[in-house]
Design a protein around this motif. Structure first.
Motif, PDB file in Angstrom:
ATOM      1  N   VAL A  32     -12.908  -4.855  19.544  1.00 24.02           N
ATOM      2  CA  VAL A  32     -12.590  -5.692  20.605  1.00 24.02           C
ATOM      3  C   VAL A  32     -13.663  -5.008  21.738  1.00 24.02           C
ATOM      4  CG1 VAL A  32     -10.802  -6.277  22.199  1.00 24.02           C
ATOM      5  CG2 VAL A  32     -10.384  -6.276  19.986  1.00 24.02           C
ATOM      6  N   PHE A  33     -13.875  -5.884  22.479  1.00 21.00           N
ATOM      7  CA  PHE A  33     -14.798  -5.606  23.763  1.00 21.00           C
ATOM      8  C   PHE A  33     -14.022  -6.350  24.963  1.00 21.00           C
ATOM      9  CE2 PHE A  33     -17.250  -5.555  20.166  1.00 21.00           C
ATOM     10  CZ  PHE A  33     -18.224  -4.539  19.996  1.00 21.00           C
ATOM     11  N   ARG A  34     -13.954  -5.530  26.096  1.00 20.69           N
ATOM     12  CA  ARG A  34     -13.123  -6.175  27.219  1.00 20.69           C
ATOM     13  C   ARG A  34     -14.073  -6.679  28.137  1.00 20.69           C
ATOM     14  NH1 ARG A  34      -8.122  -6.936  24.961  1.00 20.69           N
ATOM     15  NH2 ARG A  34      -7.476  -5.004  23.770  1.00 20.69           N
ATOM     16  N   GLN A  35     -13.634  -7.781  28.790  1.00 19.58           N
ATOM     17  CA  GLN A  35     -14.319  -8.154  29.965  1.00 19.58           C
ATOM     18  C   GLN A  35     -15.999  -8.258  29.656  1.00 19.58           C
ATOM     19  OE1 GLN A  35     -12.528  -9.287  33.157  1.00 19.58           O
ATOM     20  NE2 GLN A  35     -11.385  -9.551  31.171  1.00 19.58           N
ATOM     21  N   VAL A  36     -16.175  -9.002  28.808  1.00 19.66           N
ATOM     22  CA  VAL A  36     -17.556  -9.232  28.445  1.00 19.66           C
ATOM     23  C   VAL A  36     -18.176 -10.366  29.274  1.00 19.66           C
ATOM     24  CG1 VAL A  36     -19.369 -10.134  26.804  1.00 19.66           C
ATOM     25  CG2 VAL A  36     -17.398  -8.489  25.910  1.00 19.66           C
ATOM     26  N   ASP A  45     -12.646 -11.412  27.381  1.00 22.24           N
ATOM     27  CA  ASP A  45     -12.620 -10.333  26.083  1.00 22.24           C
ATOM     28  C   ASP A  45     -13.052 -10.991  25.031  1.00 22.24           C
ATOM     29  OD1 ASP A  45     -11.224  -8.587  27.912  1.00 22.24           O
ATOM     30  OD2 ASP A  45      -9.418  -8.656  26.790  1.00 22.24           O
ATOM     31  N   LEU A  71      -5.668 -10.490  24.072  1.00 22.90           N
ATOM     32  CA  LEU A  71      -7.120 -10.505  24.698  1.00 22.90           C
ATOM     33  C   LEU A  71      -6.727 -11.161  26.152  1.00 22.90           C
ATOM     34  CD1 LEU A  71      -9.371 -11.674  21.948  1.00 22.90           C
ATOM     35  CD2 LEU A  71      -8.833  -9.148  22.506  1.00 22.90           C
ATOM     36  N   GLU A  72      -7.496 -11.005  27.220  1.00 23.97           N
ATOM     37  CA  GLU A  72      -7.513 -11.660  28.225  1.00 23.97           C
ATOM     38  C   GLU A  72      -9.023 -12.295  28.448  1.00 23.97           C
ATOM     39  OE1 GLU A  72      -5.253 -11.634  30.796  1.00 23.97           O
ATOM     40  OE2 GLU A  72      -4.048 -10.487  29.656  1.00 23.97           O
TER      41      GLU A  72
END
Ligand SMILES: O=C(O)CCC(=O)C(=O)O
Length: 272
Positions: free
Chosen positions: A16-20, A201, A197-198
């Protein structure tokens, strides 16, 4: 280039990668997804690979949604996505999947636990090789994904146990997602990971990672998830180009024929 997730991805089968994508971008992306949904509800016909799926009056998905919205066309070959997938599948990349998946409040849509390999080998087997190493699915949260609105659930480590795989009769089922089935196969509660997720993300998972999602139980919060699936072009001769030697490649108009999955025929590409 960021590579610190590679070990985790190899071990767990997802990352998971945040705020791409930034909040302002997500506002525009969200608006674009909403326009796609309105097209579907207004009865826009499918054309080529661009298709709408409506059931019980709810738009369930739109395939090749990027054909309709320039901002979604930019997302699919955005350099930030390449930065994430390049260490896994290189920088000559074709794209086989470009979908929006909605779970509108009130709808009963769920996704049975499955590994994407089932979709790739269904008619694409001749076109792809080295599948475990050559294919990556990405999912961008357009709406928040939380416990009660049908978040993606991934089964940690399942990509290394492909003999322990439920065979869903239909991936897009309206059945409740059955965790019991996973317990019967020998998975444990701690392997069953809900991805919260937001917007902005991004999750990535491999073709052998089991995943699924339950129906949206929230009466207000929608759940739009933007799926883009990529393949190393050295291992696949189907699909739209996304990047060539790292340079983004635009989509042709939707009437232009391109083979992306097995059960295609000439009628699909008749402009409508
Ligand atoms: O939309 C979802 O919850 C599931 C997506 C999925 O299973 C897939 O893209 O393979």
């Amino acid at each position: 280039m960021q590579t610190d997730y590679l070990e985790e991805f190899e071990l767990d089968g997802y990352a998971v990668f945040r705020q791409v994508f930034k909040p302002q971008e997500m506002t525009e992306i969200h608006a674009a997804t909403e326009r796609v949904r309105q097209r579907a509800l207004a009865g826009q016909k499918s054309c080529g690979n661009a298709k709408f799926y409506i059931s019980d009056g709810y738009v369930r998905s739109a395939t090749w949604c990027a054909m309709y919205e320039p901002i979604l066309a930019e997302v699919r070959s955005d350099q930030r996505l390449l930065t994430i997938i390049e260490p896994l599948i290189g920088n000559n990349v074709r794209q086989l999947i470009n979908n929006l998946h909605w779970k509108t409040p009130g709808s009963t849509h769920s996704v049975a636990f499955h590994a994407d390999r089932i979709n790739r080998i269904n008619g694409q087997a001749q076109a792809i090789r080295n599948l475990p190493q050559s294919y990556i699915q990405t999912g961008l949260a357009v709406d928040p994904m939380q416990a009660d609105n049908g978040p993606l659930i991934v089964i940690r480590g399942s990509h290394k146990q492909i003999d322990k795989e439920p065979i869903p009769t239909s991936v897009y089922s309206d059945d409740v997602v059955m965790k019991d089935e996973l317990f019967d196969l020998g998975y444990h509660e701690e392997d069953i990971i809900e991805l919260h997720l937001e917007p902005g993300d991004l999750a990535i998972w491999g073709p052998d990672t089991l995943h699924g999602s339950a129906a949206n139980q929230n009466s207000e919060l929608d759940r739009c998830f933007h799926i883009n699936g990529y393949v190393n072009a050295y291992d696949c001769f189907m699909g739209y180009w996304a990047w060539i030697i790292g340079a983004s490649i635009s989509l042709p108009p939707k009437e232009v024929p391109e083979h992306v999955f097995g059960k295609q025929n000439f009628e699909m590409f008749e402009a409508k």
